[in-house]
Each structure stands twice: as C-alpha cells, then as structure tokens.
Write a protein that holds these residues in place. Structure first.
Motif, mmCIF file in Angstrom:
data_model
loop_
_atom_site.group_PDB
_atom_site.id
_atom_site.type_symbol
_atom_site.label_atom_id
_atom_site.label_comp_id
_atom_site.label_asym_id
_atom_site.label_seq_id
_atom_site.Cartn_x
_atom_site.Cartn_y
_atom_site.Cartn_z
ATOM 1 N N ASN A 106 3.813 -6.184 -16.406
ATOM 2 C CA ASN A 106 2.597 -5.695 -15.593
ATOM 3 C C ASN A 106 1.635 -6.725 -15.336
ATOM 4 O OD1 ASN A 106 3.408 -2.808 -15.567
ATOM 5 N ND2 ASN A 106 2.572 -2.608 -17.664
ATOM 6 N N THR A 107 2.071 -7.631 -14.324
ATOM 7 C CA THR A 107 1.301 -8.674 -13.795
ATOM 8 C C THR A 107 0.412 -8.350 -12.541
ATOM 9 O OG1 THR A 107 2.959 -9.333 -12.134
ATOM 10 C CG2 THR A 107 2.779 -10.240 -14.540
ATOM 11 N N PHE A 108 -0.659 -9.344 -12.510
ATOM 12 C CA PHE A 108 -1.601 -8.941 -11.429
ATOM 13 C C PHE A 108 -0.701 -8.964 -10.000
ATOM 14 C CE2 PHE A 108 -4.422 -10.273 -8.041
ATOM 15 C CZ PHE A 108 -5.423 -9.690 -8.298
ATOM 16 N N GLU A 109 0.204 -9.968 -9.871
ATOM 17 C CA GLU A 109 1.025 -9.865 -8.597
ATOM 18 C C GLU A 109 1.576 -8.648 -8.378
ATOM 19 O OE1 GLU A 109 4.098 -12.996 -6.640
ATOM 20 O OE2 GLU A 109 4.066 -12.959 -8.678
ATOM 21 N N LYS A 110 2.011 -7.890 -9.372
ATOM 22 C CA LYS A 110 2.929 -6.685 -9.176
ATOM 23 C C LYS A 110 1.840 -5.381 -8.733
ATOM 24 C CE LYS A 110 4.538 -2.808 -11.975
ATOM 25 N NZ LYS A 110 4.884 -2.156 -13.472
ATOM 26 N N PHE A 111 0.667 -5.557 -9.172
ATOM 27 C CA PHE A 111 -0.186 -4.551 -9.135
ATOM 28 C C PHE A 111 -0.748 -4.776 -7.440
ATOM 29 C CE2 PHE A 111 -0.337 -3.407 -13.400
ATOM 30 C CZ PHE A 111 0.082 -2.058 -13.216
ATOM 31 N N ALA A 112 -0.830 -6.154 -7.046
ATOM 32 C CA ALA A 112 -1.192 -6.698 -5.622
ATOM 33 C C ALA A 112 -0.260 -6.082 -4.788
ATOM 34 C CB ALA A 112 -1.628 -8.098 -5.852
ATOM 35 N N THR A 113 1.169 -6.128 -5.049
ATOM 36 C CA THR A 113 2.137 -5.705 -4.147
ATOM 37 C C THR A 113 2.171 -4.211 -3.931
ATOM 38 O OG1 THR A 113 3.487 -7.726 -4.989
ATOM 39 C CG2 THR A 113 4.435 -5.845 -3.788
ATOM 40 N N GLU A 114 1.973 -3.634 -5.029
ATOM 41 C CA GLU A 114 1.760 -2.045 -4.931
ATOM 42 C C GLU A 114 0.532 -1.747 -4.205
ATOM 43 O OE1 GLU A 114 1.295 1.588 -7.894
ATOM 44 O OE2 GLU A 114 2.185 -0.176 -8.619
ATOM 45 N N TRP A 115 -0.533 -2.410 -4.233
ATOM 46 C CA TRP A 115 -1.659 -1.956 -3.453
ATOM 47 C C TRP A 115 -1.687 -2.393 -2.112
ATOM 48 C CZ3 TRP A 115 -5.403 -5.757 -1.564
ATOM 49 C CH2 TRP A 115 -6.583 -5.165 -1.243
ATOM 50 N N LEU A 116 -0.941 -3.155 -1.712
ATOM 51 C CA LEU A 116 -0.831 -3.472 -0.356
ATOM 52 C C LEU A 116 -0.100 -2.551 0.276
ATOM 53 C CD1 LEU A 116 -0.488 -7.450 -0.608
ATOM 54 C CD2 LEU A 116 -2.238 -6.120 0.535
ATOM 55 N N LYS A 117 1.142 -2.158 -0.559
ATOM 56 C CA LYS A 117 2.307 -1.015 -0.010
ATOM 57 C C LYS A 117 1.183 0.001 0.322
ATOM 58 C CE LYS A 117 6.343 -2.718 -1.906
ATOM 59 N NZ LYS A 117 7.570 -2.537 -2.850
ATOM 60 N N ILE A 118 0.257 0.534 -0.370
ATOM 61 C CA ILE A 118 -0.385 1.965 -0.174
ATOM 62 C C ILE A 118 -1.328 1.485 0.995
ATOM 63 C CG2 ILE A 118 -2.254 3.198 -1.476
ATOM 64 C CD1 ILE A 118 -1.278 2.386 -4.272
ATOM 65 N N ARG A 119 -1.926 0.486 1.119
ATOM 66 C CA ARG A 119 -2.648 0.251 2.146
ATOM 67 C C ARG A 119 -1.811 0.347 3.473
ATOM 68 N NH1 ARG A 119 -7.878 -1.636 1.687
ATOM 69 N NH2 ARG A 119 -7.561 -3.173 3.368
ATOM 70 N N GLU A 120 -0.737 -0.139 3.638
ATOM 71 C CA GLU A 120 0.350 -0.365 4.688
ATOM 72 C C GLU A 120 0.548 1.072 4.973
ATOM 73 O OE1 GLU A 120 4.820 -1.888 6.087
ATOM 74 O OE2 GLU A 120 3.860 -2.318 3.964
ATOM 75 N N LEU A 121 0.736 2.084 3.982
ATOM 76 C CA LEU A 121 0.666 3.556 4.373
ATOM 77 C C LEU A 121 -0.381 4.013 4.810
ATOM 78 C CD1 LEU A 121 2.905 4.508 1.192
ATOM 79 C CD2 LEU A 121 3.775 4.313 3.467
ATOM 80 N N GLU A 122 -1.504 3.548 4.536
ATOM 81 C CA GLU A 122 -2.696 4.355 5.201
ATOM 82 C C GLU A 122 -2.898 3.802 6.405
ATOM 83 O OE1 GLU A 122 -4.770 4.887 0.853
ATOM 84 O OE2 GLU A 122 -5.170 3.091 2.003
#
Length: 423
Positions: A106-122
């Motif tokens: 559960n690294t910062f990079e993992k959540f940054a990648t997930e956050w960007l994917k959510i924003r891409e869907l938005e």
C-alpha cells in the motif's frame, strides 16, 4: 518430573555436524531443538501444541549462527508466554507477515495510480498533475507505505525543496495532490489521518501575480527578452522563444509550456486547445509575429509532441521553472512572473490602449457572461480578437524598438485644450 531445559551449550552447538546415521535433531528442552541439514546448515526449531486444537506444530526460529543459542532460548521463552495467553505463535507470525506485506504493497504510488484512474473515468485532464507527480512527488515518497508517511516527512522530502527554490505555487499544488491521493487510504481506514493537510507553506503574497504594467518597464523587459539568448549563450533558444510567445499571446504559463503541435493550426493561423482553468475549448488567433515564432520552432521540431519539449525527455514539456529562472536571470525576480504576461496585457490593453474589456477577457479565456447571461463562447468576437492580437504584437514591437506607441492609442479630444494658433 519437569523436562530438563538448556541441555545444549554454545560450544556443543558450534561443533555439531551432520551425521548420516542420526536424526540430526539435538534437543535443548522445552520443545526447542537444533536440526542439522545434510548440507551442514543448522536450524532452530520449536515443537508445540496449538492452543485450540492441541495439534502438534513446528515453528522455525532461525538459522544458526544468525540466531545464537542464547537468542533461540529467548525466542522459545517468548513462544511459551504467547501459548500461556492462548495465542498461536504461527498464526500470529502469519498475521504479522500479512500486515507487513499489505503495508509494503500500500504505497503512495499505488494510490496515486488508482486516483488518476478515477479522475480519468471522470473525464479530468491530468497532464500537468502527472508531470508534477513524476517530477516532484513520486521520486521521493512513491515507494513508501502510506502508513509510514508523516507531516514532517512530506515537508522534508517534497514541499521544502520546492519552497527553497522559490516554486511556491508548485509546493501548494504538490500539497493539494498529496492530500487528494491520501484520501483513498484514509477512507479505507488504512491511515487514521491525512498528513498532507497539515503541511505548512509560506503564506502567499496577497494580490495578483507580480507583473510589469508600465510602458517604460515593459519596454526594458522586452528588450532584455529579445537579447536573452545572445547574452546567455548557454541558455536554450527555445527558452527565449517561449518568453517571446508568452508576451505576444499572454495565455496561461502551463498552456504555453504544454502546447502540443496538434494545437497549432498554421493554415488558419491560430491555436486551438482546452483552457486549463475553465476546461473550455479556446481559440488564440496568431499575430504575424507569433506565427513566425511558431514557424521557427517548427524548424527546430524534434520527435516530441510538445512545441516546448523538456531538455531531459521528449515525452515531457518544458519545466515551469525554466521561464521563472529565465525571468530571474533577467533581473525580474519578485517583479514579473510567467503568469504576469497576462496581467501586463490586460492592464495595458485596457488602460493604455482602451480596448474593450469583454473582448480582452474572452482572449484571456476567462468565463465572461454578457448582459443576457451567455457564458464564454470560443468563437465569440473572433474577428475582433484577431485584430486585438495583431494590435498587441505591433504595439510590443513598436515599444521595444523605441517607436511612437501613441498611434495605438485612441484620441481623447475631450481632454485636450485646443489653442487658437492665431491668438
């Protein structure tokens, strides 16, 4: 009668060797024993009964001589205490291993990648955000578990270095990005609070971005910009061209730095892109001067999609620090910023050249509403905006070359006293 413990000695353990005719298990008591493999390696093992099922189990305590006899006995005693409390040491070890594995994953990079994917869907456009992550954040904290992040660490590893080099806006943006990314583990209760929220940054100076807004100062600055590469041979010519284009078209700094060749319409002499702040399609008519600069840049074009590629990678745009440092080198630190070209144009066009403010605001890609409430339209006043951009470019050239800029200003006869020459 209680079983005897501590049967082995350090010397015995050291001298024991593999015996093909033996079980190669040497008990120390209390379930602890030394097992010798045929390759000569020595392993500490502990036999015990599980607290619930009472089934026999064996626990590995380490390899000799990384784990000495003394340490093996301490581990045995710790296991005995856990068993007395009804805790299965193997299950506890597996649970701890799973927690450690989850922590490391559960690294910062993992959540940054997930956050960007959510924003891409938005439908969010994150080119600049991704660049800031890759340059200012991920190299320093990307591999760290989010559970290990603290306010002090985020400041030390990320924002402090940005503040020290004078990139206060980048520091503010980095704080914002980290805060948004860390909302994900916070929501999942992996962390108990969001450390990014408590990052301390210098308070911004109240008011607009620093900008030169007087004709005399603007004249001097333009002359310095036009000599920038000649007087700073180690500086890139693209930097000078970026400064010139910023002065001519006065769009937002990131819109100029991240300008793509697909945004350049040479046939119709204009730029077409999505404004970064309003997220609306925007048209920038090109003056002859701006058109010529882009043609010069086209002759310098590489394989990069960016009009102003990074010196480090063709996959990235010019850094925001490039223009800032160039302006500092020209002597405008604290006096004029990359964003200041917008304030310069708006002030002088409105106050000196007395151009219609609503047309200027449209060209600045501000959200402008007319008396009927109609919002910004990218084609509105397009003819007038083309005239405006040419007027502004001609005005800048005339001012820089020491010409008479009064020809660009409207006559104000009502404020002029007409004297009778015959008097």
């Amino acid at each position: 009668m209680a079983k005897q413990s501590n049967k082995l000695t350090a010397k015995t353990v050291k001298n024991l060797a593999y015996d093909p005719d033996s079980t190669n298990k040497y008990a120390d008591g209390g379930g602890l024993y030394l097992f010798i493999h045929k390759n000569g390696s020595k392993y500490w093992r502990l036999d015990y009964r599980r607290p619930i099922s009472q089934k026999r189990n064996t626990l590995a305590l380490g390899i000799y001589d990384e784990v000495t006899l003394e340490k093996a006995r301490l581990k045995r005693d710790e296991v005995k205490r856990m068993l007395a409390d009804g805790i299965d040491p193997a299950e506890e070890r597996n649970h701890h291993r799973d927690e450690l594995k989850a922590k490391l994953e559960n690294t910062f990079e993992k959540f940054a990648t997930e956050w960007l994917k959510i924003r891409e869907l938005e439908g969010k456009v994150d080119r600049e955000t991704i660049r800031k992550l890759n340059r200012d954040i991920l190299p320093f904290i990307g591999k760290l578990p989010v559970t290990d992040l603290s306010v002090e660490q985020l400041e030390r590893d990320v924002t402090n270095s940005l503040v020290e080099r004078g990139a206060l806006e980048s520091a503010r943006r980095a704080k914002s990005i980290m805060g948004m990314v860390l909302k994900l583990p916070l929501k999942r209760r992996l962390i108990t609070y969001n450390p990014a929220y408590d990052i301390t940054l210098p308070k911004p100076i109240k008011g607009n971005h620093n900008a030169v807004v007087s004709e005399s100062e603007l004249k001097t600055m333009l002359q310095k910009i036009w000599r920038y590469h000649a007087e700073n041979p180690r500086a890139r010519l693209r930097t000078e061209l970026a400064l010139k284009l910023s002065a001519y078209i006065y769009q937002r700094p990131n819109e100029i730095r991240e300008l793509l060749w697909e945004h350049v319409d040479f046939d119709n002499q204009r730029l077409c892109f999505r404004a970064s702040k309003t997220h609306q399609e925007h048209i920038v008519p090109l003056s002859r001067q701006a058109f010529d600069i882009l043609k010069q840049l086209e002759d310098m074009r590489t394989t990069s999609e960016f009009v102003f590629p990074s010196v480090k990678s063709s996959h990235e745009s010019m850094s925001e620090d490039t223009i800032r440092q160039a302006l500092n080198r020209l002597g405008y630190k604290g006096k004029h910023t990359a964003h200041g070209f917008r304030a310069t144009a708006r002030t002088i066009l409105g106050e000196e050249l007395e151009y219609r403010i609503d047309i200027i605001e449209h060209q600045l890609a501000h959200t402008v509403r007319d008396p009927n409430g109609t919002a910004y339209n990218r084609t509105k006043f397009l003819r007038r905006r083309r005239e405006l951009m040419q007027l502004w470019a001609d005005y800048l050239d005339t001012l820089r070359q020491g010409g008479d800029v009064s020809v660009f200003k409207p006559l104000q006869e009502e404020n002029i006293i007409l004297f009778n020459k015959s008097a």
